[in-house]
Design a protein around this motif. Structure first.
Motif, PDB file in Angstrom:
ATOM      1  N   GLY A  41      42.472  66.181  53.199  1.00  0.00           N
ATOM      2  CA  GLY A  41      42.006  67.661  53.026  1.00  0.00           C
ATOM      3  C   GLY A  41      40.608  67.643  52.659  1.00  0.00           C
ATOM      4  O   GLY A  41      39.962  68.725  53.063  1.00  0.00           O
ATOM      5  N   VAL A  42      40.233  66.771  51.735  1.00  0.00           N
ATOM      6  CA  VAL A  42      38.730  66.554  51.378  1.00  0.00           C
ATOM      7  C   VAL A  42      37.956  66.322  52.573  1.00  0.00           C
ATOM      8  O   VAL A  42      36.798  66.704  52.646  1.00  0.00           O
ATOM      9  N   ALA A  43      38.586  65.181  53.420  1.00  0.00           N
ATOM     10  CA  ALA A  43      37.673  64.988  54.643  1.00  0.00           C
ATOM     11  C   ALA A  43      37.454  66.029  55.358  1.00  0.00           C
ATOM     12  O   ALA A  43      36.347  66.291  56.168  1.00  0.00           O
ATOM     13  N   LEU A  44      38.587  66.907  55.785  1.00  0.00           N
ATOM     14  CA  LEU A  44      38.344  67.970  56.484  1.00  0.00           C
ATOM     15  C   LEU A  44      37.339  68.934  56.028  1.00  0.00           C
ATOM     16  O   LEU A  44      36.646  69.618  56.641  1.00  0.00           O
ATOM     17  N   VAL A  47      34.003  67.608  56.804  1.00  0.00           N
ATOM     18  CA  VAL A  47      33.755  67.663  58.220  1.00  0.00           C
ATOM     19  C   VAL A  47      33.158  68.972  58.624  1.00  0.00           C
ATOM     20  O   VAL A  47      32.145  69.180  59.334  1.00  0.00           O
ATOM     21  N   GLU A  48      33.983  70.226  58.065  1.00  0.00           N
ATOM     22  CA  GLU A  48      33.722  71.328  58.261  1.00  0.00           C
ATOM     23  C   GLU A  48      32.420  71.825  57.724  1.00  0.00           C
ATOM     24  O   GLU A  48      31.249  72.502  58.398  1.00  0.00           O
ATOM     25  N   GLY A  53      26.364  72.786  59.181  1.00  0.00           N
ATOM     26  CA  GLY A  53      25.117  72.509  58.669  1.00  0.00           C
ATOM     27  C   GLY A  53      24.863  72.624  57.161  1.00  0.00           C
ATOM     28  O   GLY A  53      23.850  72.707  56.737  1.00  0.00           O
ATOM     29  N   ARG A  54      26.202  72.543  56.513  1.00  0.00           N
ATOM     30  CA  ARG A  54      26.115  72.856  54.893  1.00  0.00           C
ATOM     31  C   ARG A  54      26.390  71.605  54.388  1.00  0.00           C
ATOM     32  O   ARG A  54      26.335  71.246  53.269  1.00  0.00           O
ATOM     33  N   GLY A  55      26.623  70.352  55.028  1.00  0.00           N
ATOM     34  CA  GLY A  55      26.762  69.207  54.548  1.00  0.00           C
ATOM     35  C   GLY A  55      26.265  67.901  55.483  1.00  0.00           C
ATOM     36  O   GLY A  55      25.868  68.480  56.632  1.00  0.00           O
ATOM     37  N   THR A  96      35.656  66.614  68.094  1.00  0.00           N
ATOM     38  CA  THR A  96      35.230  67.664  68.749  1.00  0.00           C
ATOM     39  C   THR A  96      33.677  68.097  68.325  1.00  0.00           C
ATOM     40  O   THR A  96      33.141  68.754  69.317  1.00  0.00           O
ATOM     41  N   ALA A  97      33.387  68.120  67.035  1.00  0.00           N
ATOM     42  CA  ALA A  97      32.316  68.695  66.559  1.00  0.00           C
ATOM     43  C   ALA A  97      30.836  67.795  67.044  1.00  0.00           C
ATOM     44  O   ALA A  97      29.811  68.068  67.062  1.00  0.00           O
ATOM     45  N   HIS A  98      31.453  66.222  66.924  1.00  0.00           N
ATOM     46  CA  HIS A  98      30.341  65.316  67.135  1.00  0.00           C
ATOM     47  C   HIS A  98      30.949  64.531  68.116  1.00  0.00           C
ATOM     48  O   HIS A  98      31.515  63.268  67.977  1.00  0.00           O
ATOM     49  N   PRO A  99      30.962  64.783  69.553  1.00  0.00           N
ATOM     50  CA  PRO A  99      31.454  64.080  70.753  1.00  0.00           C
ATOM     51  C   PRO A  99      30.917  62.628  70.633  1.00  0.00           C
ATOM     52  O   PRO A  99      29.713  62.403  70.435  1.00  0.00           O
TER      53      PRO A  99
END
Length: 293
Positions: A41-44, A47-48, A53-55, A96-99
């Protein structure tokens, strides 16, 4: 919105390093593989944050590597919120976000999740088939629900590959789940009626069980997945298409062919815990290394 972002920033900062978090809070062993209340959950979250662009991706990767360290649980207790499916779900968001990232890890996890999916679908059809010749056999909530059951696994396959045969078998099972159970004491029960209480256990407060209509553990979860699959183009033979015409062409497997031929005497769900040795490549390298068991 500003207050929410501030709070999120504070939480992310407090949970920036997995080893430090583990040292301070001393969570149980299963924590690393839990999406609902653990490291995944922390990993997600990270990732988000990286995706928006906030992390940074390095922080997200450190949590993914921590969650995948050691041996990932792919046994009968795994589900969308724990073990191999949970890890795959979060990795898929990053992929998906970073193919180009985590592709090998996802392939290894997919193979185990496919085996788990097939075993659970077969067991569910055996239960339904057995009820046709004997007294109706009602499902447990974790057979079909969105948290621990086949709906949750279906949500993963829908995001991973909408044309997956595993998703098609799950959807056909869920359609079959909506069919009424054979008459019991002159009362027809919905197919998702369970002999358990809402907490997933037998209790005196629910001596005959109940029909759960909730999203997490009830029939609303399967209906939501079926609706999302329909929007993605899933069509079952004989059902109306978006234009109103009946579908008779090349379509996903029907319930009849998805049902196992072994019947109620077929093999049960696997009982040993299947563990997948897995490590994720350091930041900057593509994919992951997952040696065979």
């Amino acid at each position: 919105m500003t207050a929410t972002r501030t709070l999120t920033d504070e939480l992310a900062g407090d949970l920036a390093e997995p080893e430090d978090t583990q040292r301070r809070y001393r969570p149980p062993d299963w924590w690393a593989q839990s999406l609902a209340s653990g490291a995944l959950g922390v990993a997600l979250l990270h990732v988000e944050r990286a995706r928006t662009g906030r992390g940074g991706w390095r922080t997200a990767h450190s949590w993914l590597a921590f969650a995948a360290a050691g041996r990932v649980d792919g046994g009968p207790d795994c589900h969308l919120h724990y073990g191999a499916p949970a890890l795959a779900y979060v990795l898929l968001h990053a992929h998906t976000a970073h193919p180009g990232t985590y592709g090998r890890a996802l392939d290894v996890l997919d193979a185990q999740i496919a085996r788990t999916t097939a075993a659970r679908i077969d067991a569910a059809h055996r239960r339904i088939d057995a009820g046709r010749t004997r007294a109706p056999r009602t499902p447990t909530l974790c057979e079909f629900d969105a948290i621990r059951g086949l709906t949750g696994l279906g949500a993963y396959w829908l995001r991973r590959n909408a044309d997956s045969p595993h998703l098609r078998r799950i959807l056909d099972y869920l359609i079959r789940l909506t069919e009424p159970l054979p008459t019991l004491n002159q009362h027809e029960l919905p197919g998702w009626w369970t002999h358990l209480a809402p907490n997933g256990r037998r209790t005196t407060g629910f001596p005959d069980g109940h029909a759960n209509n909730g999203l997490s553990h009830g029939i609303s979860g399967p209906l939501a997945l079926l609706a999302l699959a329909a929007r993605a183009g899933y069509q079952r033979p004989g059902t109306p298409s978006r234009s109103g015409a009946s579908s008779t062409g090349s379509t996903p497997t029907s319930v009849e062919t998805a049902t196992t031929s072994g019947g109620p005497t077929g093999p049960p769900l696997p009982t040993p815990v299947v563990l997948i040795p897995m490590t994720i490549a350091p930041a900057g390298r593509r994919g992951a290394t997952a040696p065979p068991a």
